[in-house]
Enzyme design. Structure first.
Site, short mmCIF file in Angstrom:
data_model
loop_
_atom_site.label_atom_id
_atom_site.label_comp_id
_atom_site.label_asym_id
_atom_site.label_seq_id
_atom_site.Cartn_x
_atom_site.Cartn_y
_atom_site.Cartn_z
N CYS A 135 0.87 -1.16 0.00
CA CYS A 135 0.00 0.00 0.00
C CYS A 135 0.91 1.21 0.00
O CYS A 135 2.10 1.10 0.26
CB CYS A 135 -0.86 0.01 1.26
SG CYS A 135 -1.88 -1.46 1.41
N ARG A 173 1.79 1.57 -5.90
CA ARG A 173 1.94 0.58 -4.83
C ARG A 173 0.66 -0.20 -4.56
O ARG A 173 0.67 -1.21 -3.87
CB ARG A 173 2.39 1.27 -3.54
CG ARG A 173 3.69 2.00 -3.66
CD ARG A 173 4.07 2.61 -2.34
NE ARG A 173 4.30 1.58 -1.34
CZ ARG A 173 5.44 0.93 -1.18
NH1 ARG A 173 6.46 1.22 -1.95
NH2 ARG A 173 5.57 0.01 -0.26
N ASN A 198 0.85 0.13 5.96
CA ASN A 198 1.33 -0.71 4.86
C ASN A 198 2.01 -1.92 5.50
O ASN A 198 2.96 -1.75 6.28
CB ASN A 198 2.33 0.07 4.00
CG ASN A 198 3.02 -0.81 2.96
OD1 ASN A 198 2.44 -1.78 2.50
ND2 ASN A 198 4.24 -0.47 2.61
N GLY A 199 1.52 -3.12 5.18
CA GLY A 199 2.11 -4.32 5.77
C GLY A 199 1.00 -5.28 6.16
O GLY A 199 -0.15 -5.13 5.73
N GLU A 249 11.43 -13.10 -20.36
CA GLU A 249 11.10 -11.73 -19.99
C GLU A 249 10.09 -11.14 -20.99
O GLU A 249 9.14 -10.46 -20.59
CB GLU A 249 12.38 -10.87 -19.93
CG GLU A 249 12.15 -9.37 -19.71
CD GLU A 249 11.36 -9.01 -18.47
OE1 GLU A 249 11.10 -9.88 -17.61
OE2 GLU A 249 10.97 -7.84 -18.35
N LYS A 283 6.41 -9.76 -19.74
CA LYS A 283 5.94 -8.40 -20.01
C LYS A 283 4.66 -8.44 -20.82
O LYS A 283 3.71 -7.72 -20.56
CB LYS A 283 7.05 -7.65 -20.78
CG LYS A 283 7.17 -6.22 -20.49
CD LYS A 283 8.19 -5.85 -19.44
CE LYS A 283 7.94 -6.49 -18.11
NZ LYS A 283 8.99 -6.23 -17.14
N HIS A 315 9.37 -30.50 -26.89
CA HIS A 315 9.12 -31.44 -25.79
C HIS A 315 7.72 -31.26 -25.20
O HIS A 315 7.46 -31.71 -24.09
CB HIS A 315 10.19 -31.29 -24.71
CG HIS A 315 11.56 -31.72 -25.19
ND1 HIS A 315 11.86 -33.03 -25.49
CD2 HIS A 315 12.67 -31.01 -25.47
CE1 HIS A 315 13.12 -33.12 -25.90
NE2 HIS A 315 13.63 -31.89 -25.91
#
Ligand code: F6R
Length: 591
Positions: A2, A27, A99-100, A467, A471, A490
């Site tokens: 947060c 956040r 926050n947590g 990557e 994205k 495979h």
């Protein structure tokens, strides 16, 4: 995950808090709230973005000179108005933002319920506000009430606390969640991150775990176990503009396009610091890199660079899986932890368990003063500047280049070659972006309706493939899978049929011929082959051209940048909020 911001000063703060909250939205963005102290505590909350909260505020009436605001990424309780922060104590005189995660909240809550407390939300945070209220007797100060509450809490927290009984004060504490203080003139701030107050002050101090700060308009005092501690105030070099859109429609595009400018900053490092890490790697029995998501992909590239260029073998481990291997780490191991935010809970957990075994931990981090920087034996900063878009882009390129710098240091070539190498990389990235804008936009239109896209590559280009896929899926919401080109046959090849897009990362290095063979397997099934290479080949149905003649160690960087652009343009073409993809957050502080 947060964002918190608090203001205490002489100005009316509602607008300041809302503007600051917008910079913290990366956040968490499922709900937001604000409280100002105006004789009593006045509050507004809204589900959704900060803009929705702002639309409820009439700044001419909703105001005060002390206040706090919060943007939430839900953990305990769904996104809703009651679950949005701030939360209040039983008397309504204390407000808390957090926050947590309070791990023992259920147990604490049942105690409070049995003592007659009534709760308005499902959150763990509300328990904290009730406990502070309980400890806030008529003869105690707010900081005493907070200090008395802390030993009861298990878990992680950055907390901001205000009270209508003590209007010109914020009390803030930190344990394993980020908390910085902005030191201004006649005003002070608490925040999760520096850009939140950068428009008002560039002086900051970092609150460490276990510390409690008391802010008034003209003072910032920090205490540890009741004793005042002296803190260093540092001058932040980032400009407020760095965290603004500056004419771009999205931060993700801005951050992709500013890579040629941010890349050269990696050499503005403390050379001695890089050499120290290099020396440590040389003497290590085992080198292990720890990271998550895009930072892990950068680490995989780093592994190739250090091995091929400098002869250092290392393992790359997913931080969230590290605990299963921790027992094999000992004092001979050197860990390199990589994290843009420096707050990722999986990384922090792994680092703490490694350190408990006597392992030496170095970190590569972007955010100044973040938790990882405080708990590592040494830090190398990415120097990428604030990365606001949730998808990591410029921090990825900075990390990849940092490995090249480490490699140069290991070979004793840093002083001679570092600047030239990095400047050359920046010029090639610029050319890649300029050459591919049109191609990638057109390709995005073509791919925006595909149900799935596959990415393949070998060796160092395998990391680019995964990557590229990460994205692509996180921004477009289209299924994407990256894999070593040799693995296609495979299993995954059964999904390739006429028109299925397969992006083949195939620069002219020692993997070229074999990757061509794997790409032929796709062509034989009439898949749509998208080549990313400096060497054209008629097997590609579409072609993303990267500059010719680059050092092969730069191929991952040059191939990844157009894939960042592809993800961006497909996301935009599908109408997605590319800066804030659904269900994600920039700083992942839960395990
Ligand atoms: C993807 C992305 C994430 C992060 C991951 C680790 O675009 O941004 O995969 O790379 O959450 O974050 P940090 O580097 O902050 O530890």
């Amino acid at each position: 995950m947060c964002g918190i911001i608090g203001y205490v000063g002489d100005k009316n703060c509602a607008r300041i808090l809302v503007d600051s909250l917008k910079t913290l939205e990366y956040r968490g963005y499922d709900s937001a709230g604000i409280v100002v102290v105006n004789g009593k505590l006045e509050v507004k909350k809204a589900v959704g973005r900060v803009a929705g909260l702002e639309s409820q505020i009439d700044y001419s009436t909703f105001n005060g000179t002390t206040g706090m605001a919060h943007t939430r990424w839900a953990t305990h309780g769904k996104p809703s108005v009651p679950n949005s922060h701030p939360h209040f104590d039983q008397s309504g005189t204390v407000a808390v933002i957090h926050n947590g995660i309070i791990e023992n909240f259920a147990e604490l809550k049942s105690g409070l319920l049995s003592r007659g407390h009534v709760f308005a939300s499902e959150t763990d945070t509300e328990v904290v506000s009730h406990l502070i209220g309980e400890n806030y007797s008529s003869d105690s100060t707010l900081e005493e009430a907070v200090a008395k509450t802390l030993p009861l809490l298990h878990g992680s927290y950055a907390l901001g606390v205000v009270s209508s009984r003590d209007p010109g004060k914020i009390v803030a504490v930190r344990k394993s969640s980020p908390l910085v203080i902005g030191v201004g003139k006649g005003e002070n701030f608490i925040a999760s991150d520096v850009p939140a107050f950068l428009a008002h002050t560039n002086k900051a101090l970092v609150v460490d775990d276990g510390e409690l700060a008391v802010l008034t308009p003209r003072s910032v005092e920090v205490f540890r176990r009741g004793k005042r501690v002296k803190k260093d105030v540092w001058k932040v070099t980032w400009t407020p503009e760095a965290a603004k859109l500056g004419g771009y429609p999205y931060f993700m595009l801005k951050e992709i396009e500013e890579q040629p400018a941010t890349i050269p900053r990696v050499v503005a490092q403390n050379e001695a610091g890089i050499r120290r890490v290099a020396a440590k790697l040389k003497g290590a029995k085992r080198v292990v890199m720890l990271a998550c998501g895009t930072s892990r992909h950068a680490a995989l590239i780093g592994r190739y660079i250090l091995m091929k260029d400098a002869g250092i073998y290392c393992d790359v481990m997913l931080a969230s899986e590290f605990s299963h291997f921790a027992q094999s780490m000992d004092r001979g191991t050197v860990i390199i932890a990589i994290s843009q935010s420096g707050e990722t809970a999986d990384v922090m957990d792994a680092v703490r368990s490694a350190k408990a075994r006597g392992v030496c931990v170095y970190s590569i981090v972007n955010v100044l003063g973040s938790t990882l920087t405080r708990e590592s034996d040494g830090v190398i900063y990415m120097q990428a500047g604030p990365e606001v878009g949730v998808a990591a882009t410029k921090s990825f390129s900075a990390t990849v280049l940092m490995f090249s710098l480490l490699s140069l240091a290991l070979q004793g070539r840093y002083r001679k070659d570092a600047k030239g190498f990095v400047d050359g990389a920046a010029a090639l990235v610029k050319k890649t972006i300029e050459d591919n804008r049109g191609t990638v936009k057109a390709l995005a239109e073509e791919l925006k309706g595909s149900p799935a896209v596959y990415f393949i590559g070998r060796g160092i280009n395998f990391a680019t493939a995964i990557e590229g896929a990460l994205k692509f899926k996180e921004i477009s919401y289209i299924h994407a899978e990256g894999m070593p080109a040799g693995e296609l046959k495979h299993g995954t090849l059964s999904l390739v049929e006429k028109g299925v897009p397969v992006v083949t990362i195939n620069p002219a290095d020692d993997t070229y011929e074999e990757t061509v063979s794997n790409t032929m397997e796709v062509r034989a099934r009439e898949g749509l082959v998208i080549g990313v290479s400096d060497r054209p080949n008629k097997i590609y149905d579409r072609f993303i051209r990267i500059p010719e003649g680059a050092d092969p160690l730069l191929y991952p960087l040059l191939s990844t940048v157009p894939l960042q652009m592809l993800a961006y343009y497909v996301g935009v073409a599908r109408g997605n909020d590319v800066d804030k993809p659904r269900n994600l957050a920039k700083s992942v502080t839960v395990k």
